[in-house]
Design a protein around this motif. Structure first.
Motif, mmCIF file in Angstrom:
data_model
loop_
_atom_site.group_PDB
_atom_site.id
_atom_site.type_symbol
_atom_site.label_atom_id
_atom_site.label_comp_id
_atom_site.label_asym_id
_atom_site.label_seq_id
_atom_site.Cartn_x
_atom_site.Cartn_y
_atom_site.Cartn_z
ATOM 1 N N ASP A 77 58.846 -1.654 -33.413
ATOM 2 C CA ASP A 77 59.040 -0.442 -34.195
ATOM 3 C C ASP A 77 59.646 0.619 -33.277
ATOM 4 O O ASP A 77 59.579 0.498 -32.054
ATOM 5 N N TRP A 78 60.224 1.647 -33.862
ATOM 6 C CA TRP A 78 60.872 2.664 -33.046
ATOM 7 C C TRP A 78 59.838 3.461 -32.265
ATOM 8 O O TRP A 78 58.822 3.901 -32.814
ATOM 9 N N CYS A 79 60.068 3.615 -30.959
ATOM 10 C CA CYS A 79 59.113 4.321 -30.109
ATOM 11 C C CYS A 79 59.850 5.083 -29.004
ATOM 12 O O CYS A 79 60.974 4.743 -28.645
ATOM 13 N N ASP A 80 59.176 6.102 -28.508
ATOM 14 C CA ASP A 80 59.684 6.907 -27.395
ATOM 15 C C ASP A 80 59.047 6.372 -26.115
ATOM 16 O O ASP A 80 57.836 6.538 -25.900
ATOM 17 N N VAL A 81 59.824 5.707 -25.273
ATOM 18 C CA VAL A 81 59.272 5.101 -24.060
ATOM 19 C C VAL A 81 58.762 6.169 -23.101
ATOM 20 O O VAL A 81 57.814 5.933 -22.342
ATOM 21 N N ASN A 82 59.351 7.369 -23.128
ATOM 22 C CA ASN A 82 58.836 8.458 -22.292
ATOM 23 C C ASN A 82 57.360 8.714 -22.594
ATOM 24 O O ASN A 82 56.540 8.883 -21.688
ATOM 25 N N GLU A 83 57.014 8.718 -23.878
ATOM 26 C CA GLU A 83 55.621 8.949 -24.268
ATOM 27 C C GLU A 83 54.729 7.799 -23.818
ATOM 28 O O GLU A 83 53.578 8.020 -23.409
ATOM 29 N N LEU A 84 55.240 6.573 -23.881
ATOM 30 C CA LEU A 84 54.446 5.416 -23.444
ATOM 31 C C LEU A 84 54.165 5.509 -21.946
ATOM 32 O O LEU A 84 53.062 5.162 -21.492
ATOM 33 N N VAL A 85 55.149 5.958 -21.171
ATOM 34 C CA VAL A 85 54.950 6.107 -19.727
ATOM 35 C C VAL A 85 53.882 7.166 -19.452
ATOM 36 O O VAL A 85 52.961 6.954 -18.644
ATOM 37 N N PHE A 86 53.978 8.314 -20.124
ATOM 38 C CA PHE A 86 52.979 9.373 -19.930
ATOM 39 C C PHE A 86 51.579 8.890 -20.291
ATOM 40 O O PHE A 86 50.604 9.204 -19.604
ATOM 41 N N SER A 87 51.480 8.109 -21.357
ATOM 42 C CA SER A 87 50.179 7.592 -21.775
ATOM 43 C C SER A 87 49.604 6.634 -20.739
ATOM 44 O O SER A 87 48.412 6.689 -20.410
ATOM 45 N N ALA A 88 50.454 5.745 -20.195
ATOM 46 C CA ALA A 88 49.992 4.798 -19.174
ATOM 47 C C ALA A 88 49.576 5.524 -17.903
ATOM 48 O O ALA A 88 48.594 5.152 -17.253
ATOM 49 N N ILE A 89 50.307 6.573 -17.533
ATOM 50 C CA ILE A 89 49.943 7.366 -16.354
ATOM 51 C C ILE A 89 48.600 8.053 -16.572
ATOM 52 O O ILE A 89 47.730 8.059 -15.692
ATOM 53 N N GLN A 90 48.405 8.616 -17.769
ATOM 54 C CA GLN A 90 47.157 9.304 -18.074
ATOM 55 C C GLN A 90 45.975 8.343 -18.015
ATOM 56 O O GLN A 90 44.896 8.683 -17.502
ATOM 57 N N ASP A 91 46.152 7.131 -18.527
ATOM 58 C CA ASP A 91 45.070 6.147 -18.509
ATOM 59 C C ASP A 91 44.706 5.719 -17.094
ATOM 60 O O ASP A 91 43.588 5.257 -16.846
ATOM 61 N N ASN A 92 45.642 5.860 -16.152
ATOM 62 C CA ASN A 92 45.387 5.489 -14.754
ATOM 63 C C ASN A 92 45.007 6.695 -13.888
ATOM 64 O O ASN A 92 44.828 6.543 -12.676
#
Length: 364
Positions: free
Chosen positions: A209-224
């Motif tokens: 599905d359409w997604c913003d990879v910038n947001e996925l990166v920020f989310s992964a950084i936040q989880d770590n």
């Protein structure tokens, strides 16, 4: 040779399909030989038919091969041994040759089948040994990775429940924090085990599905973030990036595992950098660090299940990078690990996908 046999997988065909293919091979060979028998002679035809029987013995089970041996002998007799188009054999020499042909073809089929059975048993024993080794490795890893957070949680809860222990508010908050960190660590290991089980069972079906990879990166950084106290994570979002049609859940898990792996296995004060770009057909994600890199002789092994680098400290089950590879392949992508010339390592993820510009162009 063994790898080639595994690749063909013809013995997994249904019996009907094995009989059909093996008989067709014999008939096709006989037709070709019939139109060239004047040049090669009927005795050479016997050798060619024997070769085809041997090929069938490599590809198929014993019963289809025995049928081919019998059929090839009858075809050779009827169409090639003079006088042709009948079952008579004119000379004792040809009769002896016919008998020897049938015996040799049958022995060849049986021996080839027996050899394959021995190879199969050896392969099963080897796979069994590898399974036991993986099982032991998993137990050794989990004995630490699961026991440590469980012990932390039990110890903290016992301390809080102890009526004789007078805890200050700060101490109580610290124990709650320990429980939370241990629970997250335990949950991460369970998630990795579940992800690996889904990969091995073939249950991973990407839902793009359409997604913003910038947001996925920020989310992964936040989880770590809880593990990043002694590292610097750098990511400069590119606002000009298009939307990518990807499975956002799988991509975020890939990013999380790569960042977590870098935090866990690089020295303190290491800088971890994430870059996102794209080519004509691929979304490209790179995770770089300026740590010590990987031993060259182990780079090809780091994506294997339960593999941990030699001389690494305790921690980790060796599943993170294998999940990265599995999720990437599930999306028809490719993952690569290289050591940087300036020091450190670089993971490169390339995943084929659609871009939002393509939709805009189609609409225009």
């Amino acid at each position: 040779m063994r790898q080639k046999l595994d690749f063909l997988k013809t013995r997994k065909y249904s019996k009907k399909k094995q009989y059909l293919i093996s008989v067709l091979l014999i008939i096709l060979t006989a037709v070709l030989c019939f139109f060239s028998v004047e040049f090669i002679g009927y005795r050479a035809v016997a050798l060619i038919l024997l070769l085809v029987v041997s090929v069938n013995a490599i590809l198929f089970d014993i019963l289809p091969v025995m049928l081919c041996a019998l059929l090839s002998a009858l075809i050779w007799n009827f169409f090639f041994i003079p006088p042709i188009f009948n079952w008579q054999i004119a000379t004792p020499e040809d009769g002896l040759m016919f008998l020897m042909y049938f015996v040799i073809a049958s022995i060849n089929a049986v021996l080839t089948f027996k050899i394959r059975e021995v190879e199969r048993k050896e392969r099963d024993e080897e796979e069994k040994g590898k399974a036991i080794q993986l099982y032991n490795t998993l137990l050794n890893s989990l004995s630490h990775e699961l026991r440590t957070p469980i012990s932390t949680i039990i110890g903290a809860v016992d301390t809080i429940k102890d009526d004789q222990t007078k805890l200050s508010a700060d101490n109580r908050d610290a124990l709650h924090s320990e429980i939370e960190i241990a629970a997250f660590r335990l949950n991460r290991q369970v998630e990795n085990l579940l992800s690996m089980s889904r990969l091995e069972a073939g249950f991973i079906q990407p839902r793009a599905d359409w997604c913003d990879v910038n947001e996925l990166v920020f989310s992964a950084i936040q989880d770590n973030q809880d593990n990043a106290n002694h590292h610097k994570i750098e990511f400069a979002p590119d606002e000009s990036l298009p939307l990518f049609k990807l499975d956002s859940g799988l991509v975020e898990q890939i990013l999380y595992n790569l960042i977590h792996n870098a935090l866990q296995h690089t020295p303190q004060n290491t800088e971890i950098k994430i870059e996102v770009s794209y080519s004509d057909k691929n979304c490209i994600i790179q995770v770089l660090d300026n740590g010590e890199g990987f031993p060259e002789n182990e780079i090809d092994l780091v994506f294997d299940k339960f593999y941990r680098l030699n001389h690494t400290g305790a921690g980790g089950t060796g599943l993170g990078l294998s999940i990265v590879k599995g999720f990437t392949k599930a999306m028809s992508g490719n993952v690569q690990l290289v050591n940087r010339q300036e020091g450190g390592a670089k993971f490169i993820i390339e995943i084929p996908c659609e871009f939002s510009q393509q939709i805009n162009l189609e609409n225009e």
